[in-house]
Write a protein that holds these residues in place. Structure first.
Motif, PDB file in Angstrom:
ATOM      1  N   GLY A   1       0.823  -1.209   0.000  1.00 22.04           N
ATOM      2  CA  GLY A   1       0.000   0.000   0.000  1.00 22.04           C
ATOM      3  C   GLY A   1       0.854   1.255   0.000  1.00 22.04           C
ATOM      4  N   TYR A   2       2.043   1.147  -0.594  1.00 20.27           N
ATOM      5  CA  TYR A   2       2.999   2.258  -0.680  1.00 20.27           C
ATOM      6  C   TYR A   2       3.450   2.702   0.710  1.00 20.27           C
ATOM      7  N   ASP A   3       3.691   1.698   1.547  1.00 24.96           N
ATOM      8  CA  ASP A   3       4.138   1.940   2.917  1.00 24.96           C
ATOM      9  C   ASP A   3       5.646   2.149   2.940  1.00 24.96           C
ATOM     10  N   VAL A   4       6.089   3.254   2.360  1.00 25.67           N
ATOM     11  CA  VAL A   4       7.519   3.557   2.265  1.00 25.67           C
ATOM     12  C   VAL A   4       7.932   4.671   3.216  1.00 25.67           C
ATOM     13  N   PHE A   5       6.986   5.193   3.979  1.00 25.31           N
ATOM     14  CA  PHE A   5       7.300   6.288   4.894  1.00 25.31           C
ATOM     15  C   PHE A   5       7.569   5.780   6.308  1.00 25.31           C
ATOM     16  N   ARG A   6       7.132   4.563   6.595  1.00 26.12           N
ATOM     17  CA  ARG A   6       7.288   4.004   7.931  1.00 26.12           C
ATOM     18  C   ARG A   6       8.414   3.000   8.011  1.00 26.12           C
ATOM     19  N   ARG A   7       8.709   2.303   6.883  1.00 21.85           N
ATOM     20  CA  ARG A   7       9.705   1.239   6.907  1.00 21.85           C
ATOM     21  C   ARG A   7      10.338   1.117   5.529  1.00 21.85           C
ATOM     22  N   ARG A   8      11.394   0.338   5.478  1.00 23.32           N
ATOM     23  CA  ARG A   8      12.102   0.093   4.219  1.00 23.32           C
ATOM     24  C   ARG A   8      11.587  -1.211   3.619  1.00 23.32           C
ATOM     25  N   VAL A   9      10.869  -1.116   2.528  1.00 27.46           N
ATOM     26  CA  VAL A   9      10.308  -2.295   1.873  1.00 27.46           C
ATOM     27  C   VAL A   9      11.443  -3.094   1.229  1.00 27.46           C
ATOM     28  N   ALA A  10      11.373  -4.418   1.337  1.00 28.00           N
ATOM     29  CA  ALA A  10      12.445  -5.260   0.800  1.00 28.00           C
ATOM     30  C   ALA A  10      11.891  -6.602   0.342  1.00 28.00           C
ATOM     31  N   VAL A  11      12.609  -7.235  -0.561  1.00 32.25           N
ATOM     32  CA  VAL A  11      12.325  -8.609  -0.954  1.00 32.25           C
ATOM     33  C   VAL A  11      12.878  -9.518   0.141  1.00 32.25           C
ATOM     34  N   SER A  12      12.129 -10.517   0.516  1.00 31.32           N
ATOM     35  CA  SER A  12      12.549 -11.378   1.631  1.00 31.32           C
ATOM     36  C   SER A  12      13.825 -12.149   1.298  1.00 31.32           C
ATOM     37  N   GLY A  13      14.537 -12.516   2.350  1.00 27.87           N
ATOM     38  CA  GLY A  13      15.729 -13.324   2.162  1.00 27.87           C
ATOM     39  C   GLY A  13      15.416 -14.669   1.530  1.00 27.87           C
ATOM     40  N   THR A  14      14.260 -15.224   1.873  1.00 21.63           N
ATOM     41  CA  THR A  14      13.853 -16.503   1.282  1.00 21.63           C
ATOM     42  C   THR A  14      13.663 -16.374  -0.216  1.00 21.63           C
ATOM     43  N   ARG A  15      13.020 -15.293  -0.635  1.00 21.76           N
ATOM     44  CA  ARG A  15      12.794 -15.085  -2.064  1.00 21.76           C
ATOM     45  C   ARG A  15      14.117 -14.846  -2.773  1.00 21.76           C
ATOM     46  N   ARG A  16      15.018 -14.040  -2.187  1.00 25.43           N
ATOM     47  CA  ARG A  16      16.322 -13.811  -2.809  1.00 25.43           C
ATOM     48  C   ARG A  16      17.069 -15.125  -2.998  1.00 25.43           C
ATOM     49  N   ALA A  17      17.026 -15.974  -1.965  1.00 32.02           N
ATOM     50  CA  ALA A  17      17.722 -17.257  -2.049  1.00 32.02           C
ATOM     51  C   ALA A  17      17.100 -18.145  -3.119  1.00 32.02           C
ATOM     52  N   SER A  18      15.781 -18.101  -3.240  1.00 28.90           N
ATOM     53  CA  SER A  18      15.097 -18.933  -4.234  1.00 28.90           C
ATOM     54  C   SER A  18      15.475 -18.535  -5.645  1.00 28.90           C
ATOM     55  N   VAL A  19      15.470 -17.228  -5.922  1.00 31.97           N
ATOM     56  CA  VAL A  19      15.830 -16.755  -7.265  1.00 31.97           C
ATOM     57  C   VAL A  19      17.287 -17.083  -7.567  1.00 31.97           C
ATOM     58  N   ALA A  20      18.153 -16.888  -6.578  1.00 30.47           N
ATOM     59  CA  ALA A  20      19.572 -17.190  -6.784  1.00 30.47           C
ATOM     60  C   ALA A  20      19.786 -18.675  -7.020  1.00 30.47           C
ATOM     61  N   ALA A  21      19.065 -19.525  -6.278  1.00 25.26           N
ATOM     62  CA  ALA A  21      19.216 -20.969  -6.453  1.00 25.26           C
ATOM     63  C   ALA A  21      18.822 -21.396  -7.862  1.00 25.26           C
ATOM     64  N   SER A  22      17.745 -20.821  -8.379  1.00 26.21           N
ATOM     65  CA  SER A  22      17.332 -21.140  -9.751  1.00 26.21           C
ATOM     66  C   SER A  22      18.397 -20.724 -10.754  1.00 26.21           C
ATOM     67  N   ALA A  23      18.987 -19.563 -10.519  1.00 25.78           N
ATOM     68  CA  ALA A  23      20.035 -19.083 -11.421  1.00 25.78           C
ATOM     69  C   ALA A  23      21.271 -19.968 -11.340  1.00 25.78           C
ATOM     70  N   ILE A  24      21.621 -20.390 -10.131  1.00 22.87           N
ATOM     71  CA  ILE A  24      22.782 -21.272  -9.957  1.00 22.87           C
ATOM     72  C   ILE A  24      22.562 -22.583 -10.700  1.00 22.87           C
ATOM     73  N   ALA A  25      21.348 -23.112 -10.608  1.00 20.27           N
ATOM     74  CA  ALA A  25      21.033 -24.358 -11.311  1.00 20.27           C
ATOM     75  C   ALA A  25      21.155 -24.175 -12.821  1.00 20.27           C
ATOM     76  N   ALA A  26      20.707 -23.011 -13.316  1.00 21.19           N
ATOM     77  CA  ALA A  26      20.801 -22.742 -14.752  1.00 21.19           C
ATOM     78  C   ALA A  26      22.259 -22.636 -15.187  1.00 21.19           C
ATOM     79  N   VAL A  27      23.081 -21.997 -14.362  1.00 23.15           N
ATOM     80  CA  VAL A  27      24.505 -21.865 -14.680  1.00 23.15           C
ATOM     81  C   VAL A  27      25.158 -23.243 -14.723  1.00 23.15           C
TER      82      VAL A  27
END
Length: 320
Positions: free
Chosen positions: A285-311
């Motif tokens: 809901g565009y909640d950027v004034f109260r906190r720093r929005v971020a992609v979760s560590g789990t999601r980052r790891a998942s995307v990286a794992a897929s890329a590692i498998a492709a490599v």
């Protein structure tokens, strides 16, 4: 992060693979540490590059982060005049080092070695320093054209600096506009994610005329920061900015196919994860004034794992 993130032997293998002479190892390690501490998405994506490519990317990131910290002064210990003098000293030392082809500075030694090794255009650093100086005095940008002038030096040139390290399948000039556009897309995403923090520093990195269409000005943004929530006009204005930033990603995406195959998983991972920051902003809901929005560590790891498998699969196909 993989198990080799902090292992000295793993770092040494990267430096040896890149052909970095021992006298520059400490400088590269310092830049690598800056990247790992402050650029989580970038650092994760860099792990997908060949070991020989990683040190130069760390050097470029480390330099940019170092100068940015001088300008922003996270500890708030120095006046604007002090920071201006510090930026001027960096600029003079950098120019002298680029002319000499070497530097004794613990960060610039790595940067100048990487510039020489990959034949990176020194003029790109002149443009970068010009935008860093703007941060000392400029508090907002009246138009998109004015903001684009700043973004070119603060972000587009970063894409252009990294491009020779990544390599291309055709002429570098063909891939360059896409590399610049992706650097801009990442920076525009940062502006949306960091609105609150930037307001605390007295800056607004959104075109004021585009905000005004929705009845939004600096005072309204400041009110939202004070109360920790976006009101309806601000949400509408930010939705417009998100749409414009997504258009910049679409403009940059064809450039991934122009990169050397070994570099595509790295850039594709950064493209995906940074683009998803926009998704999280909208979902919040565009909640950027109260906190720093971020992609979760789990999601980052998942995307990286897929890329590692492709490599890994690509390497097996190449061997077969």
């Amino acid at each position: 992060m993989d198990t080799g993130t902090w292992a000295p032997a793993a770092v040494r293998r990267e430096l040896d693979a890149a052909g970095v002479p021992p006298e520059h190892h400490a400088a590269y390690r310092r830049c690598r540490l800056l990247n790992a501490r402050h650029g989580r998405t970038y650092f994760l994506a860099t792990r997908l590059l060949a070991p020989a490519q990683r040190p130069a990317v760390h050097a470029l990131y480390g330099f940019a982060r170092w100068v940015d910290d001088i300008v922003d002064d996270p500890d708030q210990q120095r006046t604007v005049a002090d920071r201006q003098l510090a930026v001027d000293r960096v600029d003079r030392t950098l120019r002298a080092g680029l002319r000499a082809g070497r530097s004794d500075h613990p960060i610039l030694a790595a940067l100048i070695d990487a510039v020489s090794r990959h034949r990176i255009d020194p003029a790109l650093f002149t443009d970068f320093m010009a935008s860093m100086r703007m941060d000392l005095t400029v508090r907002d940008y009246p138009t998109r054209a004015a903001l684009d002038g700043y973004v070119y030096g603060s972000a587009a040139v970063i894409g252009l600096q990294v491009l020779p390290v990544l390599g291309t399948v055709g002429p570098v000039a063909e891939a360059a506009p896409y590399a610049a556009a992706l650097g801009e897309a990442f920076q525009l995403t940062n502006f949306l994610r960091d609105i609150g923090e930037d307001l605390d520093r007295g800056r607004v990195y959104l075109p004021m005329d585009e905000l005004a269409v929705f009845g939004v000005d600096r005072e309204r943004l400041t009110w939202c920061r004070r109360w920790g929530r976006a009101d309806r006009p601000v949400r509408r204005a930010l939705a417009d900015q998100v749409a414009r930033t997504r258009a910049r990603y679409r403009a940059a995406e064809p450039g991934i196919a122009l990169l050397a195959p070994r570099s595509r998983p790295c850039v594709a991972t950064a493209f995906t994860l940074y683009g998803e920051i926009l998704d999280r902003i909208v979902e919040s809901g565009y909640d950027v004034f109260r906190r720093r929005v971020a992609v979760s560590g789990t999601r980052r790891a998942s995307v990286a794992a897929s890329a590692i498998a492709a490599v890994a699969a690509a390497r097996l196909r190449a061997r077969g």
